[in-house]
Design a protein around this motif. Structure first.
Motif, PDB file in Angstrom:
ATOM      1  N   LEU A   8       0.834  -1.214   0.000  1.00  0.00           N
ATOM      2  CA  LEU A   8       0.000   0.000   0.000  1.00  0.00           C
ATOM      3  C   LEU A   8       0.854   1.244   0.000  1.00  0.00           C
ATOM      4  O   LEU A   8       0.719   2.126  -0.849  1.00  0.00           O
ATOM      5  N   PHE A   9       1.787   1.356   0.963  1.00  0.00           N
ATOM      6  CA  PHE A   9       2.545   2.594   1.065  1.00  0.00           C
ATOM      7  C   PHE A   9       3.783   2.598   0.183  1.00  0.00           C
ATOM      8  O   PHE A   9       4.314   3.651  -0.116  1.00  0.00           O
ATOM      9  N   GLY A  10       4.225   1.407  -0.242  1.00  0.00           N
ATOM     10  CA  GLY A  10       5.256   1.415  -1.262  1.00  0.00           C
ATOM     11  C   GLY A  10       4.721   2.003  -2.551  1.00  0.00           C
ATOM     12  O   GLY A  10       5.329   2.881  -3.172  1.00  0.00           O
ATOM     13  N   GLY A  11       3.542   1.516  -2.967  1.00  0.00           N
ATOM     14  CA  GLY A  11       2.921   2.079  -4.162  1.00  0.00           C
ATOM     15  C   GLY A  11       2.515   3.523  -3.971  1.00  0.00           C
ATOM     16  O   GLY A  11       2.649   4.342  -4.877  1.00  0.00           O
ATOM     17  N   THR A  12       2.019   3.852  -2.770  1.00  0.00           N
ATOM     18  CA  THR A  12       1.613   5.232  -2.510  1.00  0.00           C
ATOM     19  C   THR A  12       2.800   6.174  -2.586  1.00  0.00           C
ATOM     20  O   THR A  12       2.721   7.261  -3.170  1.00  0.00           O
ATOM     21  N   LEU A  13       3.919   5.774  -2.000  1.00  0.00           N
ATOM     22  CA  LEU A  13       5.103   6.630  -2.033  1.00  0.00           C
ATOM     23  C   LEU A  13       5.635   6.795  -3.450  1.00  0.00           C
ATOM     24  O   LEU A  13       6.085   7.884  -3.834  1.00  0.00           O
ATOM     25  N   LEU A  14       5.594   5.705  -4.228  1.00  0.00           N
ATOM     26  CA  LEU A  14       6.041   5.824  -5.615  1.00  0.00           C
ATOM     27  C   LEU A  14       5.152   6.792  -6.378  1.00  0.00           C
ATOM     28  O   LEU A  14       5.636   7.700  -7.073  1.00  0.00           O
ATOM     29  N   LEU A  15       3.835   6.624  -6.244  1.00  0.00           N
ATOM     30  CA  LEU A  15       2.921   7.531  -6.928  1.00  0.00           C
ATOM     31  C   LEU A  15       2.991   8.945  -6.359  1.00  0.00           C
ATOM     32  O   LEU A  15       2.814   9.921  -7.082  1.00  0.00           O
ATOM     33  N   THR A  16       3.252   9.045  -5.051  1.00  0.00           N
ATOM     34  CA  THR A  16       3.386  10.377  -4.459  1.00  0.00           C
ATOM     35  C   THR A  16       4.622  11.085  -4.997  1.00  0.00           C
ATOM     36  O   THR A  16       4.579  12.280  -5.325  1.00  0.00           O
ATOM     37  N   GLY A  17       5.727  10.341  -5.079  1.00  0.00           N
ATOM     38  CA  GLY A  17       6.949  10.949  -5.606  1.00  0.00           C
ATOM     39  C   GLY A  17       6.767  11.441  -7.026  1.00  0.00           C
ATOM     40  O   GLY A  17       7.107  12.586  -7.359  1.00  0.00           O
ATOM     41  N   THR A  18       6.192  10.581  -7.868  1.00  0.00           N
ATOM     42  CA  THR A  18       5.957  11.008  -9.251  1.00  0.00           C
ATOM     43  C   THR A  18       4.869  12.082  -9.303  1.00  0.00           C
ATOM     44  O   THR A  18       4.937  13.007 -10.116  1.00  0.00           O
ATOM     45  N   GLY A  19       3.872  11.964  -8.388  1.00  0.00           N
ATOM     46  CA  GLY A  19       2.830  12.986  -8.350  1.00  0.00           C
ATOM     47  C   GLY A  19       3.364  14.345  -7.933  1.00  0.00           C
ATOM     48  O   GLY A  19       2.981  15.369  -8.489  1.00  0.00           O
ATOM     49  N   LEU A  20       4.262  14.351  -6.931  1.00  0.00           N
ATOM     50  CA  LEU A  20       4.855  15.620  -6.500  1.00  0.00           C
ATOM     51  C   LEU A  20       5.703  16.232  -7.600  1.00  0.00           C
ATOM     52  O   LEU A  20       5.693  17.449  -7.808  1.00  0.00           O
ATOM     53  N   GLY A 148      -5.029  -1.886 -10.696  1.00  0.00           N
ATOM     54  CA  GLY A 148      -5.762  -3.021 -10.177  1.00  0.00           C
ATOM     55  C   GLY A 148      -4.905  -4.263 -10.010  1.00  0.00           C
ATOM     56  O   GLY A 148      -5.134  -5.070  -9.104  1.00  0.00           O
ATOM     57  N   SER A 149      -3.902  -4.417 -10.864  1.00  0.00           N
ATOM     58  CA  SER A 149      -3.020  -5.580 -10.760  1.00  0.00           C
ATOM     59  C   SER A 149      -1.894  -5.366  -9.763  1.00  0.00           C
ATOM     60  O   SER A 149      -1.053  -6.249  -9.577  1.00  0.00           O
ATOM     61  N   GLY A 150      -1.861  -4.200  -9.110  1.00  0.00           N
ATOM     62  CA  GLY A 150      -0.820  -3.921  -8.120  1.00  0.00           C
ATOM     63  C   GLY A 150       0.482  -3.437  -8.715  1.00  0.00           C
ATOM     64  O   GLY A 150       1.503  -3.401  -8.030  1.00  0.00           O
ATOM     65  N   THR A 151       0.476  -3.035  -9.976  1.00  0.00           N
ATOM     66  CA  THR A 151       1.681  -2.563 -10.653  1.00  0.00           C
ATOM     67  C   THR A 151       1.545  -1.071 -10.912  1.00  0.00           C
ATOM     68  O   THR A 151       0.753  -0.651 -11.756  1.00  0.00           O
ATOM     69  N   VAL A 152       2.289  -0.265 -10.180  1.00  0.00           N
ATOM     70  CA  VAL A 152       2.133   1.188 -10.295  1.00  0.00           C
ATOM     71  C   VAL A 152       3.267   1.844 -11.077  1.00  0.00           C
ATOM     72  O   VAL A 152       3.175   3.025 -11.414  1.00  0.00           O
ATOM     73  N   GLY A 153       4.330   1.108 -11.375  1.00  0.00           N
ATOM     74  CA  GLY A 153       5.486   1.703 -12.033  1.00  0.00           C
ATOM     75  C   GLY A 153       5.197   2.278 -13.406  1.00  0.00           C
ATOM     76  O   GLY A 153       5.483   3.452 -13.676  1.00  0.00           O
ATOM     77  N   PRO A 154       4.629   1.482 -14.341  1.00  0.00           N
ATOM     78  CA  PRO A 154       4.392   2.015 -15.690  1.00  0.00           C
ATOM     79  C   PRO A 154       3.500   3.251 -15.722  1.00  0.00           C
ATOM     80  O   PRO A 154       3.881   4.262 -16.332  1.00  0.00           O
ATOM     81  N   PRO A 155       2.315   3.246 -15.079  1.00  0.00           N
ATOM     82  CA  PRO A 155       1.507   4.465 -15.135  1.00  0.00           C
ATOM     83  C   PRO A 155       2.152   5.655 -14.436  1.00  0.00           C
ATOM     84  O   PRO A 155       1.958   6.800 -14.845  1.00  0.00           O
ATOM     85  N   ALA A 156       2.936   5.395 -13.382  1.00  0.00           N
ATOM     86  CA  ALA A 156       3.608   6.497 -12.690  1.00  0.00           C
ATOM     87  C   ALA A 156       4.635   7.152 -13.609  1.00  0.00           C
ATOM     88  O   ALA A 156       4.731   8.393 -13.680  1.00  0.00           O
ATOM     89  N   ALA A 157       5.415   6.335 -14.313  1.00  0.00           N
ATOM     90  CA  ALA A 157       6.419   6.888 -15.224  1.00  0.00           C
ATOM     91  C   ALA A 157       5.772   7.669 -16.357  1.00  0.00           C
ATOM     92  O   ALA A 157       6.229   8.753 -16.746  1.00  0.00           O
ATOM     93  N   VAL A 158       4.687   7.122 -16.895  1.00  0.00           N
ATOM     94  CA  VAL A 158       3.989   7.807 -17.986  1.00  0.00           C
ATOM     95  C   VAL A 158       3.411   9.133 -17.506  1.00  0.00           C
ATOM     96  O   VAL A 158       3.433  10.140 -18.223  1.00  0.00           O
ATOM     97  N   GLU A 159       2.899   9.147 -16.274  1.00  0.00           N
ATOM     98  CA  GLU A 159       2.310  10.369 -15.718  1.00  0.00           C
ATOM     99  C   GLU A 159       3.341  11.498 -15.642  1.00  0.00           C
ATOM    100  O   GLU A 159       3.051  12.646 -15.975  1.00  0.00           O
ATOM    101  N   VAL A 160       4.553  11.172 -15.201  1.00  0.00           N
ATOM    102  CA  VAL A 160       5.598  12.189 -15.099  1.00  0.00           C
ATOM    103  C   VAL A 160       5.957  12.724 -16.486  1.00  0.00           C
ATOM    104  O   VAL A 160       6.053  13.939 -16.709  1.00  0.00           O
ATOM    105  N   CYS A 161       6.154  11.806 -17.430  1.00  0.00           N
ATOM    106  CA  CYS A 161       6.498  12.241 -18.785  1.00  0.00           C
ATOM    107  C   CYS A 161       5.395  13.104 -19.388  1.00  0.00           C
ATOM    108  O   CYS A 161       5.660  14.082 -20.095  1.00  0.00           O
ATOM    109  N   GLU A 162       4.153  12.744 -19.086  1.00  0.00           N
ATOM    110  CA  GLU A 162       3.015  13.507 -19.603  1.00  0.00           C
ATOM    111  C   GLU A 162       3.048  14.952 -19.133  1.00  0.00           C
ATOM    112  O   GLU A 162       2.740  15.878 -19.901  1.00  0.00           O
TER     113      GLU A 162
END
Length: 506
Positions: A8-20, A148-162
């Motif tokens: 939960l918080f591993g994915g949250t921190l990854l998305l938070t970092g890319t979100g920030l 949903g599959s528990g994989t946050v890396g690809p969408p997080a990377a795409v979000e930053v590039c976007e």
């Protein structure tokens, strides 16, 4: 890019970092955008955005919730081949809904801009946003498949590039083609947004296809369409009605100001400053909330499907605690330093207006958002839908009534925002308490973080004024006060027994 499930918080921190990072890029983008086009065009742009939100809610929002929830459920049950069937069926439904929406907006763009939005200069922006809407829907459906599959890396990377591509595309088009009319400028902004969505949609589709080749094959279960509809319809209907009320509120604010005797240009400028400068500044720390909601929903769906009540309570506890620990001190700091930051970043004196009440409203809206995500993860989409609609109705009615009072103006909008967020948070907690059978942990969730935030805000205010009296510039005073506040808050939390292990253990 290695794909793996995250906690939960591993994915949250990854998305938070890319979100920030994305928020920082978007913040710089808004600063340059506001300086390039001015407050009036920012107000026109803010009128167009709610229409995009409404169209997305009609076509995609419910379907993305279904993809995330059902992908997580079938993944937990060991039926990973069903995940692809869910995505394909939701994509087909989305394309059909988009085709209808595109025809309606294309044929009715003139009356929509004149009679609904109240300004004919928004018409070009509406038309240019249609291809952006199509690409955004495709992107979001694939993105929620990964969540949903528990994989946050690809969408997080795409979000930053976007974010980087959007900033470069929009600002590049404006620099190259300005000066133009206000309508043409809004159209250029929408065109730049479309360019970045081309990258995001294509990249996520390719990543999904590469992943799908490795999944086992199997038949889709009977009744899959009904399961999708059971999630998508309440979530989508809520999003549609909520965004309609939000769009009505956005249109209502400048109209009520004009009705109170404020000139049209000045009212649009005031609206652009509030919604295009002040609120985005306050929204900077909320990147964690959006990231956590994306990860929390499928995790709760998985634990609920497996009948693990204790784990469900633990997830809710950590989500509420993390929200309080991060958002309360952040809003306290912004309430003190925000006026200076607003003047420095936007070169606009009014960007710091109403920061204290708006920061309180932002805290309440964060609780409302997190608890809404909890309800969706628990399978209580109907309760989340009902509460969101009631909250939106309160904001719309309060905005109309309070802004009509003599001398209130934008104060009425701020008060309505506070009332709506508080009402929505209370409704959502009541539904979560019944649905999860859980009691609030008052000290851990609110008392300890609230005391730390209060201490931080008061001490930073004293330090900031002392530094200014000592001859420091406002920029230097902010730069010294902010890290002092962070350290002080962390120490206050630690003294009260709230440390890292309290909410990052998973």
């Amino acid at each position: 890019m290695k794909e793996r499930q995250t906690s939960l918080f591993g994915g949250t921190l990854l998305l938070t970092g890319t979100g920030l990072l994305g928020q920082a890029v978007g913040f710089v983008y808004r600063i340059f955008l506001s300086r390039l086009v001015g407050a009036e065009v920012m107000g026109l742009y803010q009128l167009v955005l709610p229409v995009q939100s409404v169209l997305l809610s009609v076509t995609a929002v419910g379907l993305t919730a279904a993809v995330s929830h059902l992908s997580s459920r079938y993944h937990a049950l060991g039926q990973s081949w069903v995940m692809g069937a869910v995505l394909r069926r939701c994509l087909a439904i989305f394309l059909g809904l988009f085709a209808v929406a595109a025809v309606v907006v294309g044929l009715g763009s003139d009356p929509i801009s004149v009679y609904l939005l109240g300004d004919a200069r928004t018409r070009l922006g509406l038309l240019v946003l249609l291809p952006c809407l199509l690409l955004t829907g495709v992107e979001n459906l694939h993105k929620h498949y990964f969540y949903g599959s528990g994989t946050v890396g690809p969408p997080a990377a795409v979000e930053v590039c976007e974010q980087f591509i959007r900033t470069g595309a929009v600002l590049g088009l404006l620099v190259f083609f300005l000066p133009r009319t206000a309508e043409g400028t809004v159209g250029l902004i929408a065109l730049g947004m479309t360019v970045c969505e081309v990258f995001s949609a294509c990249t996520l589709v390719l990543l999904y296809r590469r992943r799908a080749r490795a999944l086992p094959k199997g038949p889709a279960p009977a009744g899959l369409g009904r399961r999708i509809a059971a999630i998508a319809l309440p979530v989508g209907a809520t999003a549609v009605l909520g965004n309609l009320m939000g769009a009505a509120t956005a249109v209502l604010v400048p109209q009520r100001l004009v009705a109170a005797g404020v000139p049209v240009s000045e009212s649009m400028s005031a609206f652009g400053i509030l919604c295009g400068m002040t609120l985005p500044m306050l929204a900077m720390p909320t990147a964690f909330i959006g990231a956590m909601a994306l990860v929390l929903n499928p995790r709760l769906a998985r634990e609920t499907a497996l009948g693990r009540k204790r784990q469900v309570h633990g997830l809710i506890h950590r989500a509420m605690l993390a929200t309080s620990v991060l958002i309360l001190p952040a809003m306290a700091l912004l309430a003190v330093l925000g006026p200076t930051l607003g003047r420095f970043l936007y070169q606009e004196e009014r960007a710091g207006d109403f920061l204290l009440p708006l920061s309180v409203g932002m805290v309440l809206s964060c609780y409302q958002a997190v608890l809404s995500g909890v309800l969706n993860g628990l399978g209580e989409q109907r309760a989340a839908a009902r509460n969101a609609l009631l909250s939106g109705g309160v904001q719309l009615a309060a905005t109309y009534c309070l802004m009509s009072l003599p001398g209130w103006g934008l104060k009425g909008y701020v008060a309505a925002f506070l009332l709506s967020a508080g009402f929505g948070a209370l409704l959502n907690w009541s539904s979560v308490r019944r649905g999860a059978g859980m009691r609030p942990r008052l000290f851990a969730w609110w008392v300890a973080p609230g005391l730390a935030a209060l201490l931080t805000g008061l001490c930073v205010r004293l330090l900031f004024r002392a530094l200014l009296d000592a001859g420091c510039s406002q920029a230097l005073a902010c730069g010294l006060s902010f890290p002092f506040g962070v350290v002080l808050c962390a120490a206050a939390l630690w003294v009260q027994g709230v440390d890292r292990s309290s909410f990052f253990d998973d």
